[in-house]
Design a protein around this motif. Structure first.
Motif, short mmCIF file in Angstrom:
data_model
loop_
_atom_site.label_atom_id
_atom_site.label_comp_id
_atom_site.label_asym_id
_atom_site.label_seq_id
_atom_site.Cartn_x
_atom_site.Cartn_y
_atom_site.Cartn_z
N THR A 47 -42.13 56.97 -12.00
CA THR A 47 -42.25 55.63 -11.42
C THR A 47 -43.43 54.87 -12.02
N LEU A 48 -44.57 55.55 -12.16
CA LEU A 48 -45.74 54.91 -12.76
C LEU A 48 -45.48 54.51 -14.22
N SER A 49 -44.69 55.32 -14.93
CA SER A 49 -44.39 54.98 -16.32
C SER A 49 -43.51 53.75 -16.42
N ASP A 50 -42.66 53.50 -15.42
CA ASP A 50 -41.88 52.27 -15.40
C ASP A 50 -42.77 51.05 -15.21
N ARG A 51 -43.86 51.24 -14.53
CA ARG A 51 -44.75 50.12 -14.24
C ARG A 51 -45.82 49.91 -15.31
N PHE A 52 -46.42 51.01 -15.80
CA PHE A 52 -47.56 50.89 -16.70
C PHE A 52 -47.28 51.32 -18.14
N GLY A 53 -46.08 51.80 -18.42
CA GLY A 53 -45.77 52.26 -19.76
C GLY A 53 -45.86 53.77 -19.87
N ARG A 54 -45.15 54.32 -20.86
CA ARG A 54 -45.07 55.78 -20.99
C ARG A 54 -46.40 56.39 -21.44
N LYS A 55 -47.07 55.79 -22.41
CA LYS A 55 -48.26 56.41 -23.00
C LYS A 55 -49.39 56.52 -21.98
N ARG A 56 -49.67 55.44 -21.25
CA ARG A 56 -50.75 55.49 -20.28
C ARG A 56 -50.46 56.51 -19.19
N ALA A 57 -49.19 56.56 -18.77
CA ALA A 57 -48.81 57.50 -17.71
C ALA A 57 -48.89 58.96 -18.18
N MET A 58 -48.79 59.19 -19.48
CA MET A 58 -48.92 60.55 -20.01
C MET A 58 -50.37 60.95 -20.22
N ILE A 59 -51.17 60.06 -20.81
CA ILE A 59 -52.51 60.43 -21.29
C ILE A 59 -53.52 60.60 -20.16
N VAL A 60 -53.54 59.67 -19.21
CA VAL A 60 -54.58 59.69 -18.17
C VAL A 60 -54.57 60.98 -17.35
N PRO A 61 -53.41 61.42 -16.81
CA PRO A 61 -53.44 62.66 -16.01
C PRO A 61 -53.85 63.89 -16.80
N TRP A 62 -53.48 63.93 -18.09
CA TRP A 62 -53.82 65.13 -18.86
C TRP A 62 -55.28 65.17 -19.27
N CYS A 63 -55.95 64.04 -19.33
CA CYS A 63 -57.40 64.07 -19.52
C CYS A 63 -58.07 64.76 -18.32
N PHE A 64 -57.60 64.44 -17.13
CA PHE A 64 -58.11 65.10 -15.93
C PHE A 64 -57.75 66.58 -15.94
N LEU A 65 -56.53 66.92 -16.36
CA LEU A 65 -56.10 68.32 -16.40
C LEU A 65 -56.98 69.14 -17.32
N LEU A 66 -57.34 68.58 -18.48
CA LEU A 66 -58.19 69.28 -19.43
C LEU A 66 -59.54 69.62 -18.80
N ALA A 67 -60.07 68.69 -18.00
CA ALA A 67 -61.36 68.93 -17.36
C ALA A 67 -61.26 69.89 -16.19
N ALA A 68 -60.10 69.99 -15.55
CA ALA A 68 -59.97 70.74 -14.30
C ALA A 68 -59.53 72.19 -14.48
N VAL A 69 -58.92 72.54 -15.61
CA VAL A 69 -58.24 73.83 -15.70
C VAL A 69 -59.20 75.00 -15.59
N LEU A 70 -60.33 74.98 -16.25
CA LEU A 70 -61.26 76.12 -16.19
C LEU A 70 -61.90 76.27 -14.80
N PRO A 71 -62.40 75.19 -14.18
CA PRO A 71 -62.93 75.33 -12.81
C PRO A 71 -61.88 75.84 -11.81
N ALA A 72 -60.64 75.40 -11.98
CA ALA A 72 -59.59 75.82 -11.04
C ALA A 72 -59.34 77.32 -11.12
N PHE A 73 -59.22 77.86 -12.33
CA PHE A 73 -58.99 79.30 -12.47
C PHE A 73 -60.23 80.10 -12.05
N TRP A 74 -61.41 79.54 -12.30
CA TRP A 74 -62.63 80.23 -11.85
C TRP A 74 -62.64 80.37 -10.34
N ALA A 75 -62.25 79.31 -9.64
CA ALA A 75 -62.24 79.33 -8.18
C ALA A 75 -61.26 80.39 -7.66
N ILE A 76 -60.08 80.47 -8.28
CA ILE A 76 -59.09 81.47 -7.85
C ILE A 76 -59.64 82.88 -8.06
#
Length: 411
Positions: A280-309
């Protein structure tokens, strides 16, 4: 004016796709039990690795299924291709559920399981192209992101259902019963639903020759193939690391089975919601922005998340980390399929999409859980999955930046 197909037609595609993925991923969630049933070994780790290797075997025939059934979708029609793939995966599902154990029939048991796993891969390899193409051709141009994201949503709902089935079975059965025959119930549930899926798909209206409006201009199919494989390889690696949570929590961290399967249910629910939100967000803001922004957050979050587990080893940490990674991953990865599907010409859409998907999945989906298990065993580091997943996300971000924008321009 573009008139979309009735909702029941779209629901038939989505429901059938969900059942196919339920069948395929259920194997991964019961990998330990299947390993002990069909692949006896000197150590539990050896049995699990043999089972995961067989899980990977199912990816070998996915390119062949893409070539045969995917191209059938371009030549004969989307509907007959989807009916064929659905029937074949039902046969494979029943076959695995009903194959006697190694203790009962000896070496023939793993041979049969490998054969049915190969059939699963062939069927699922041919499902992706026709079904995603159908959803695109059935949708209004300015809502393609939402419609195609339903494909991703159905796959992730299958993960959630498989996780809930695992929670239910592990709650009412002892570990011995689950090993002996309980895991087979999860497959037989899918077999029981199979007739309904066939009835739904037989009612579909063919879209292969339906008029198509405002398709994004082609940017060169070779470039799309390369970028598509890179994008789907990254998304697949991320997805299968997350789907490994059940085995990771139970086998590596020693957490209770109900918690381990509960992580799968959390993963499926959060992923399904994020899939639709991403489309739905990609219909509103375009495909590239909807792909790139969440994965920048994912890159920052993956190591802390597994450390917590790994550090806390409790349900709260497991579920919170799984939910965070699932949402960040699927907000983006659901849009990946949208962008690739829009970039392909109609005449080659089903076959090309199926082959791109199958190649990426076969190489990276089939190997991810085996590699992660081996890395944990070789290094003794419970954070090994995080490093592997982080590398995939980085590759995906590079491909997303290079991918052309495919969303139709709004009037």
């Amino acid at each position: 004016m573009h008139t979309p197909l009735p909702r029941r037609q779209v629901a038939a595609v989505v429901a059938g796709n969900a059942l196919e993925f339920y069948d395929f991923v259920t194997y991964a969630f019961f990998a330990a039990q299947i390993g002990r049933t069909f692949f006896p070994a000197a150590t539990p780790a050896g049995s699990l690795l043999a089972s995961l290797a067989t899980f990977g075997v199912g990816f070998l025939t996915r390119p062949l299924g893409a070539l045969v059934i995917g191209r059938m979708g371009d030549r004969v029609g989307r509907k007959p291709a989807m009916l064929l793939s659905f029937t074949l995966i039902g046969i494979a599902m029943a076959g695995i559920a009903l194959t006697p154990s190694y203790a009962a029939i000896g070496p023939l048991a793993p041979v049969l399981v490998v054969g049915f796993r190969l059939l699963q891969g062939f069927a699922l390899g041919g499902e992706v192209g026709p079904s995603a193409s159908y959803l695109m051709e059935a949708s209004p141009p300015l809502r393609r992101g939402f419609y195609i994201s339903l494909w991703s949503m159905s796959a992730d709902l299958a993960v959630m259902v498989a996780g809930l089935v695992g929670v239910g079975l592990s709650s009412v059965m002892s570990a011995t019963t689950l090993d002996d025959w309980g895991w087979r119930v999860a497959f037989l549930i899918g077999v029981a639903i199979l007739p309904l899926g066939l009835i739904l798909r037989r009612s579909l209206v063919e879209t292969l020759h339906k008029p198509e409006i405002a398709v994004a201009p082609s940017t060169g199919i070779a470039r799309i193939v390369v970028l598509g494989i890179a994008l789907l390889a990254a998304a697949t690696t991320t997805n299968y690391v997350l789907e490994y949570m059940t085995t990771y929590a139970g086998q590596t961290l020693g957490m209770r089975a109900t918690l381990a399967f509960g992580a799968t249910a959390v993963l499926g629910l959060c992923s399904a919601a994020a899939d639709v939100a991403g489309g739905t967000l990609s219909d509103r803001f375009g495909r590239k922005r909807a792909m790139i922004v969440p994965w920048c957050f994912l890159l920052a979050a993956v190591l802390p998340a597994f450390w917590a587990i790994a550090h806390f080893r409790n349900g709260a940490a497991l579920f919170a980390a799984t939910a965070t990674l699932a949402v960040a991953s699927c907000l983006s990865s659901s849009v990946v399929l949208v962008a690739i599907t829009e970039s392909l010409p109609r005449a080659a859409r089903s076959g090309s999409l199926a082959l791109i998907y199958a190649v990426a999945i076969s190489i990276f989906g089939g190997s991810t859980q085996f590699i992660v298990t081996w890395l944990i065993a070789a290094t003794g580091n419970p954070l090994a999955p995080a490093w592997y997943m982080g590398g995939a996300v980085l590759v995906g971000l590079v491909a997303m930046i290079a991918m052309p924008e495919t969303a139709p321009a709004k009037a």
